[in-house]
Design an enzyme around this catalytic site. Structure first.
Site, PDB file in Angstrom:
ATOM      1  N   HIS A  17     -49.474   7.158  -3.098  1.00 39.45           N
ATOM      2  CA  HIS A  17     -48.181   6.395  -2.967  1.00 39.45           C
ATOM      3  C   HIS A  17     -47.341   6.415  -4.057  1.00 39.45           C
ATOM      4  CE1 HIS A  17     -50.222   4.390   0.560  1.00 39.45           C
ATOM      5  NE2 HIS A  17     -49.078   4.200   0.943  1.00 39.45           N
ATOM      6  N   LYS A  28     -46.004   0.899  -6.378  1.00 38.52           N
ATOM      7  CA  LYS A  28     -47.003   0.357  -5.439  1.00 38.52           C
ATOM      8  C   LYS A  28     -48.092  -0.504  -6.198  1.00 38.52           C
ATOM      9  CE  LYS A  28     -49.836   0.489  -1.343  1.00 38.52           C
ATOM     10  NZ  LYS A  28     -49.148  -0.580  -0.664  1.00 38.52           N
TER      11      LYS A  28
HETATM   12  P1  NAD Z   1     -40.875  -4.395  -2.705  1.00 38.94           P
HETATM   13  O1  NAD Z   1     -41.366  -4.992  -3.911  1.00 38.94           O
HETATM   14  O2  NAD Z   1     -39.652  -3.448  -2.792  1.00 38.94           O
HETATM   15  O3  NAD Z   1     -40.092  -5.709  -1.782  1.00 38.94           O
HETATM   16  C1  NAD Z   1     -40.662  -7.092  -1.775  1.00 38.94           C
HETATM   17  C2  NAD Z   1     -39.572  -8.167  -1.580  1.00 38.94           C
HETATM   18  O4  NAD Z   1     -40.394  -9.364  -1.137  1.00 38.94           O
HETATM   19  C3  NAD Z   1     -38.947  -8.061  -2.925  1.00 38.94           C
HETATM   20  O5  NAD Z   1     -37.438  -8.126  -2.862  1.00 38.94           O
HETATM   21  C4  NAD Z   1     -39.373  -9.520  -3.459  1.00 38.94           C
HETATM   22  O6  NAD Z   1     -38.523 -10.184  -4.100  1.00 38.94           O
HETATM   23  C5  NAD Z   1     -39.611 -10.478  -1.964  1.00 38.94           C
HETATM   24  N1  NAD Z   1     -40.238 -11.718  -2.204  1.00 38.94           N
HETATM   25  C6  NAD Z   1     -41.084 -11.958  -3.065  1.00 38.94           C
HETATM   26  N2  NAD Z   1     -41.412 -13.464  -2.776  1.00 38.94           N
HETATM   27  C7  NAD Z   1     -40.810 -13.600  -1.964  1.00 38.94           C
HETATM   28  C8  NAD Z   1     -40.604 -14.989  -1.086  1.00 38.94           C
HETATM   29  N3  NAD Z   1     -41.191 -15.977  -1.518  1.00 38.94           N
HETATM   30  N4  NAD Z   1     -39.783 -14.919  -0.014  1.00 38.94           N
HETATM   31  C9  NAD Z   1     -39.084 -13.879   0.286  1.00 38.94           C
HETATM   32  N5  NAD Z   1     -39.264 -12.759  -0.307  1.00 38.94           N
HETATM   33  C10 NAD Z   1     -39.935 -12.731  -1.428  1.00 38.94           C
HETATM   34  O7  NAD Z   1     -41.902  -4.049  -1.972  1.00 38.94           O
HETATM   35  P2  NAD Z   1     -41.943  -3.208  -0.664  1.00 38.94           P
HETATM   36  O8  NAD Z   1     -42.110  -1.717  -1.032  1.00 38.94           O
HETATM   37  O9  NAD Z   1     -40.901  -3.489   0.190  1.00 38.94           O
HETATM   38  O10 NAD Z   1     -43.310  -3.449   0.183  1.00 38.94           O
HETATM   39  C11 NAD Z   1     -43.297  -4.827   0.693  1.00 38.94           C
HETATM   40  C12 NAD Z   1     -44.846  -4.972   1.238  1.00 38.94           C
HETATM   41  O11 NAD Z   1     -44.896  -4.124   2.389  1.00 38.94           O
HETATM   42  C13 NAD Z   1     -45.893  -4.419   0.264  1.00 38.94           C
HETATM   43  O12 NAD Z   1     -46.973  -5.519   0.587  1.00 38.94           O
HETATM   44  C14 NAD Z   1     -46.218  -3.081   0.769  1.00 38.94           C
HETATM   45  O13 NAD Z   1     -47.595  -2.667   0.642  1.00 38.94           O
HETATM   46  C15 NAD Z   1     -46.078  -3.449   2.343  1.00 38.94           C
HETATM   47  N6  NAD Z   1     -45.562  -2.233   3.032  1.00 38.94           N
HETATM   48  C16 NAD Z   1     -46.315  -2.245   4.428  1.00 38.94           C
HETATM   49  C17 NAD Z   1     -45.802  -1.312   5.147  1.00 38.94           C
HETATM   50  C18 NAD Z   1     -46.427  -1.178   6.697  1.00 38.94           C
HETATM   51  O14 NAD Z   1     -46.052  -0.465   7.300  1.00 38.94           O
HETATM   52  N7  NAD Z   1     -47.185  -2.281   7.038  1.00 38.94           N
HETATM   53  C19 NAD Z   1     -44.960  -0.316   4.824  1.00 38.94           C
HETATM   54  C20 NAD Z   1     -44.502  -0.159   3.264  1.00 38.94           C
HETATM   55  C21 NAD Z   1     -44.612  -1.228   2.730  1.00 38.94           C
END
Ligand code: NAD
Length: 268
Positions: A157, A161
């Site tokens: 990744h 991450k």
């Molecule tokens: P990122 O860090 O870019 O985004 C996460 C966002 O959540 C940030 O903007 C952060 O400020 C926000 N956040 C934190 N606390 C919060 C709260 N209390 N309320 C609202 N928002 C809050 O990360 P990302 O790359 O977008 O990934 C996010 C999550 O999704 C990770 O856990 C990642 O592993 C997961 N993910 C899952 C899949 C899937 O298909 N299931 C795919 C990609 C990423």
């Protein structure tokens, strides 16, 4: 029928922005708002502008309860601590929740699973169609091959991450373990380093790479003497996860409360 009203949690994040684009492109769904953590620098900005599309006339807020108050379904790609709180609110308000956040500890996962008693919860470590097919095939192969085939899972990744192995790698591991009729926790071999000794027969090994802007590569290796099967999936862009999450969100309409996965949504 009117469009499904979709709220997005983590709206300033990489996935949050991709979700705003995906919901806007989807038939039958409309973005009604997005929330990020209090104090996030993007609060107050237009959701469309943040997502790199035309302005939507809706701004990013930090008011989670207001979002749940007006959404038919909420999509959560945030951090584990936030997801736990969001699952509690979903249960309290009987609002459907699609959870993409990974890296939950067992006690955090228990709260999300429990919320399925009161609300429709769809959770997947990976919402892409290709990965979900790979998970189903991994289970099937593990069922067909005995433990003369060593199973190893390799993932790569992007450099940002924060959790490892990826939730998808663990989902592939769980599928392989289920195919073999064993518990992943009992056979997982994570993070080899130094003089580890020889491989234990039946173990499921994990290897993790981080770098660049890789959206997500996963390979399950079944290695026996003199032959090897490899199932690989490579994500080119995170829009595949966003589109899958929107498909799951649309699927929740009219479903009874329960804890579901993408395997249910795709009828695998
Ligand atoms: P990122 O860090 O870019 O985004 C996460 C966002 O959540 C940030 O903007 C952060 O400020 C926000 N956040 C934190 N606390 C919060 C709260 N209390 N309320 C609202 N928002 C809050 O990360 P990302 O790359 O977008 O990934 C996010 C999550 O999704 C990770 O856990 C990642 O592993 C997961 N993910 C899952 C899949 C899937 O298909 N299931 C795919 C990609 C990423």
């Amino acid at each position: 029928m009117s469009d499904l009203a979709v709220g997005i949690l983590g709206g300033a994040g990489r996935m949050g922005r991709a979700l705003v684009r995906a919901v806007t492109e989807a038939k039958g769904a409309t973005v009604i708002g997005a929330v990020d953590a209090a104090g996030n620098a993007e609060i107050g900005k237009d959701l469309g502008v943040l997502a790199g599309i035309e302005p939507l006339g809706l701004v990013l807020t930090d008011d989670v309860r207001a979002l749940f108050g007006k959404a038919d379904v909420v999509i959560d790609f945030t951090v584990p601590g936030a997801t736990v709180e969001n699952a509690r609110i979903a249960a309290e308000t009987n609002t459907a929740l699609v959870v993409g956040t990974t890296g939950l500890e067992p006690e955090q996962q228990a709260v999300v699973t429990e919320a399925g008693k009161r609300a429709v919860i769809v959770q997947a470590a990976n919402f892409s169609l290709g990965v979900n097919l790979t998970i189903a095939l991994t289970r099937r192969l593990a069922q067909m091959l005995d433990d003369s085939f060593d199973i190893e899972i390799v993932e790569m990744h992007h450099r940002h991450k924060v959790d490892a192995p990826s939730g998808t790698a663990l989902a592939l591991g769980r599928a392989a373990a289920a195919g073999r009729g064993v518990d992943l926790d009992a056979v997982a071999d994570r993070g080899r380093d130094g003089i580890t000794g020889a491989r234990t027969r039946g173990d499921i090994g994990f290897a993790v790479l981080r770098g660049g802007n890789v959206a997500g590569d996963h390979t399950v290796v079944f290695a026996a003497d003199d032959e090897r099967i490899e199932l690989s999936h490579k994500a080119g862009d995170r829009s595949i996860f966003a589109r899958g999450a929107v498909r799951a969100a649309l699927w929740t309409a009219g479903k009874p409360p329960g804890f579901y996965t993408m395997q249910d949504v795709l009828k695998l």
